[in-house]
Design an enzyme around this catalytic site. Structure first.
Site, PDB file in Angstrom:
ATOM      1  N   SER A 203      -0.750  11.508   3.602  1.00 27.39           N
ATOM      2  CA  SER A 203      -1.876  11.209   2.725  1.00 27.39           C
ATOM      3  C   SER A 203      -3.156  11.953   3.072  1.00 27.39           C
ATOM      4  O   SER A 203      -4.017  12.142   2.221  1.00 27.39           O
ATOM      5  CB  SER A 203      -2.153   9.710   2.706  1.00 27.39           C
ATOM      6  OG  SER A 203      -2.322   9.215   4.020  1.00 27.39           O
ATOM      7  N   HIS A 231       2.187   9.265  -2.496  1.00 27.03           N
ATOM      8  CA  HIS A 231       1.528  10.476  -3.010  1.00 27.03           C
ATOM      9  C   HIS A 231       2.524  11.463  -3.617  1.00 27.03           C
ATOM     10  O   HIS A 231       2.138  12.580  -3.960  1.00 27.03           O
ATOM     11  CB  HIS A 231       0.738  11.167  -1.891  1.00 27.03           C
ATOM     12  CG  HIS A 231      -0.361  10.316  -1.351  1.00 27.03           C
ATOM     13  ND1 HIS A 231      -1.628  10.294  -1.882  1.00 27.03           N
ATOM     14  CD2 HIS A 231      -0.362   9.409  -0.343  1.00 27.03           C
ATOM     15  CE1 HIS A 231      -2.377   9.425  -1.220  1.00 27.03           C
ATOM     16  NE2 HIS A 231      -1.626   8.876  -0.273  1.00 27.03           N
ATOM     17  N   LYS A 262      -1.705   5.334  -7.659  1.00 30.75           N
ATOM     18  CA  LYS A 262      -2.044   6.762  -7.663  1.00 30.75           C
ATOM     19  C   LYS A 262      -1.569   7.367  -8.998  1.00 30.75           C
ATOM     20  O   LYS A 262      -2.203   7.114 -10.009  1.00 30.75           O
ATOM     21  CB  LYS A 262      -1.477   7.409  -6.417  1.00 30.75           C
ATOM     22  CG  LYS A 262      -1.991   6.626  -5.168  1.00 30.75           C
ATOM     23  CD  LYS A 262      -1.668   7.205  -3.871  1.00 30.75           C
ATOM     24  CE  LYS A 262      -1.877   6.247  -2.712  1.00 30.75           C
ATOM     25  NZ  LYS A 262      -3.240   5.722  -2.544  1.00 30.75           N
TER      26      LYS A 262
HETATM   27  C1  LIG Z   1       0.976   6.706   2.011  1.00 28.29           C
HETATM   28  C2  LIG Z   1       0.384   5.433   1.497  1.00 28.29           C
HETATM   29  N1  LIG Z   1       1.108   4.310   1.541  1.00 28.29           N
HETATM   30  C3  LIG Z   1       0.611   3.125   1.095  1.00 28.29           C
HETATM   31  C4  LIG Z   1      -0.654   3.035   0.580  1.00 28.29           C
HETATM   32  C5  LIG Z   1      -1.183   1.712   0.117  1.00 28.29           C
HETATM   33  O1  LIG Z   1      -1.195   1.662  -1.271  1.00 28.29           O
HETATM   34  P1  LIG Z   1      -2.268   0.822  -2.110  1.00 28.29           P
HETATM   35  O2  LIG Z   1      -3.613   1.444  -1.883  1.00 28.29           O
HETATM   36  O3  LIG Z   1      -1.816   1.011  -3.504  1.00 28.29           O
HETATM   37  O4  LIG Z   1      -2.210  -0.570  -1.624  1.00 28.29           O
HETATM   38  C6  LIG Z   1      -1.439   4.189   0.500  1.00 28.29           C
HETATM   39  C7  LIG Z   1      -2.809   4.110  -0.060  1.00 28.29           C
HETATM   40  O5  LIG Z   1      -3.673   4.886   0.143  1.00 28.29           O
HETATM   41  C8  LIG Z   1      -0.916   5.411   0.975  1.00 28.29           C
HETATM   42  O6  LIG Z   1      -1.644   6.534   0.928  1.00 28.29           O
END
Ligand SMILES: Cc1ncc(COP(=O)(O)O)c(C=O)c1O
Length: 414
Positions: A203, A231, A262
């Protein structure tokens, strides 16, 4: 320097007369002065108020600002089909479910969405949670038990790390995307249940997990593999099905986790896998059982976003054209974009203060970009994390490159 944990001398404050500073659980809050210092310097970049929709241009302080910090990779948050579907669900089911999936909070559309997602990811079953973060907490804490081991990449998302902290198994970290280190870590594991967990697209750095090697090491050492495709869905793969599709490994991957916040233009998360694993999670995942279910409008928005991903492949093509153009552009200007391979294109800046300063100068010139500092990344170098949307225009991109060049030169990064 870690913005969230750096503490300075006590800033004073009221204490119960009988308590020593160390005995007051709030003392750390008074000691935490770092964020206030950055606020006072005018460089504080967080909790910026936006007064418009999450599109390529947003309104901040009555100014139109070019958004280069969004995870809405396909630019779908204001798509008419999605807004219409969300509005219709709001009208039919109301604003919330007033209970957990386990009890009174499962609607027919939750079930339909799960069937759709299982089919989309080519898995037997799927389970929808109320956020992506909760999905990782709920899956990892339920699946990794006392005699199991979970192996995670050092740059995995915070929700994966926290999920492993809630599990009772042994947690082992391997060097980011380093297959030799993963092999070493696996070979030191004793005979027990093992789960390897990686971000499909990392990320912060925007690089892709080395899934073919991870799967083959998993097979060799009897470990299952879970990919967090937050992502990657909508972005990677011929039809936007994510990292496993990108590598042609959809059948080989054990579990796919995805967030709806996203490319899917909503909020929520899901895990897809075999029917027996999903059935187990439905009855053991505390983040699912003890938390209210995803609101109807958010469910309908995801379903409609999946329609668009299938119907409008040109969005993904445009996103990749932009990605290649911007990465080349930044590199030609002399920025270090690290290992990025996706629409997340980090620019390595140096120390945190410089990253905050550059963010502020870009903002003054009408560009929103996220700074990334510890603990989201290891100590130094801090980075700026431009990310791109299929809906950015060529004019947006030209302006972005010109402005990054001007500001980068001014502060001596390029
Ligand atoms: C790789 C990854 N997993 C999980 C999440 C968590 O998702 P959410 O923000 O939709 O709760 C994110 C959020 O930034 C993320 O980048």
């Amino acid at each position: 320097m870690d913005l969230l944990t750096t503490t300075m001398e006590s800033a004073g404050g009221t204490l119960h007369p009988a308590a020593s500073p160390a005995a007051d659980v709030f003392q750390k809050c008074r000691d935490f002065t770092r964020a206030r210092e950055i606020m006072a310097s005018g460089l504080y970049p967080y909790f910026t108020e936006i007064t418009s929709a999450q599109e390529t241009e947003v309104m901040i302080d009555r100014r139109k600002i070019l958004m280069l910090g969004s995870n809405s990779y396909l630019g779908l948050t204001c798509h008419p089909h999605i807004k219409k579907a969300a509005a219709a669900a709001l009208e039919k089911y109301g604003s919330g479910c007033a209970g957990s999936r386990f009890l009174n909070g499962t609607l027919d559309i939750h079930r339909k969405l799960e069937e759709r997602l299982a089919h989309f990811f080519r898995k037997e079953a799927a389970l929808v949670f109320s956020t992506g973060f909760q999905t990782n907490l709920g899956v990892l804490s339920a699946l990794v038990s006392k005699n199991d081991q979970v192996l995670i990449d050092r740059l995995d998302h915070a929700s994966i790390i926290d999920g492993t902290r809630l599990s009772f198994g042994k947690v082992k970290k391997f060097v980011h995307n380093d297959m030799e280190d993963l092999r070493r870590t696996l070979s030191h594991s004793h005979d027990c249940g093992k789960l390897i967990v990686v971000d499909g697209v990392f990320s912060m750095e925007g690089d892709i997990a080395r899934l073919p090697e991870i799967i083959s090491l998993g097979r060799e050492f009897g470990a299952r593999v879970l990919v967090d495709d937050a992502h990657a869905v909508g972005v990677l793969g011929k039809t936007g099905r994510g990292t496993a599709e990108h590598f042609g490994l959809e059948k080989e991957i054990d579990l796919i986790m995805v967030t709806f916040s996203k490319s899917l233009a909503s909020i929520g998360g899901c895990v897809a896998g075999s029917e027996d694993v999903i059935h187990f999670l439905k009855h053991h995942s505390r983040a699912l059982i003890f938390s209210a279910s995803l609101p109807p409008a958010s469910v309908a928005a995801v379903m409609a976003a999946l329609d668009i991903i299938e119907r409008e492949p040109e969005r993904r093509r445009r996103l990749w054209k932009i990605t290649h153009m911007m990465k080349d552009g930044f590199n030609r200007l002399g920025f270090d974009t690290g290992r990025s391979e996706t629409p997340i294109i980090p620019l390595f800046i140096g120390d945190m203060e410089k990253a905050f300063l550059m963010r502020k100068m870009l903002f003054d010139d009408g560009i929103f970009v996220n700074p990334v500092v510890p603990p989201a990344v290891p100590p130094d170098p801090a980075l700026l994390r431009p990310s791109f949307m299929a809906t950015h225009t060529d004019e947006h991109l030209d302006y972005a490159l010109k402005t990054f060049a001007k500001v980068g030169k001014k502060i001596g990064i390029i």
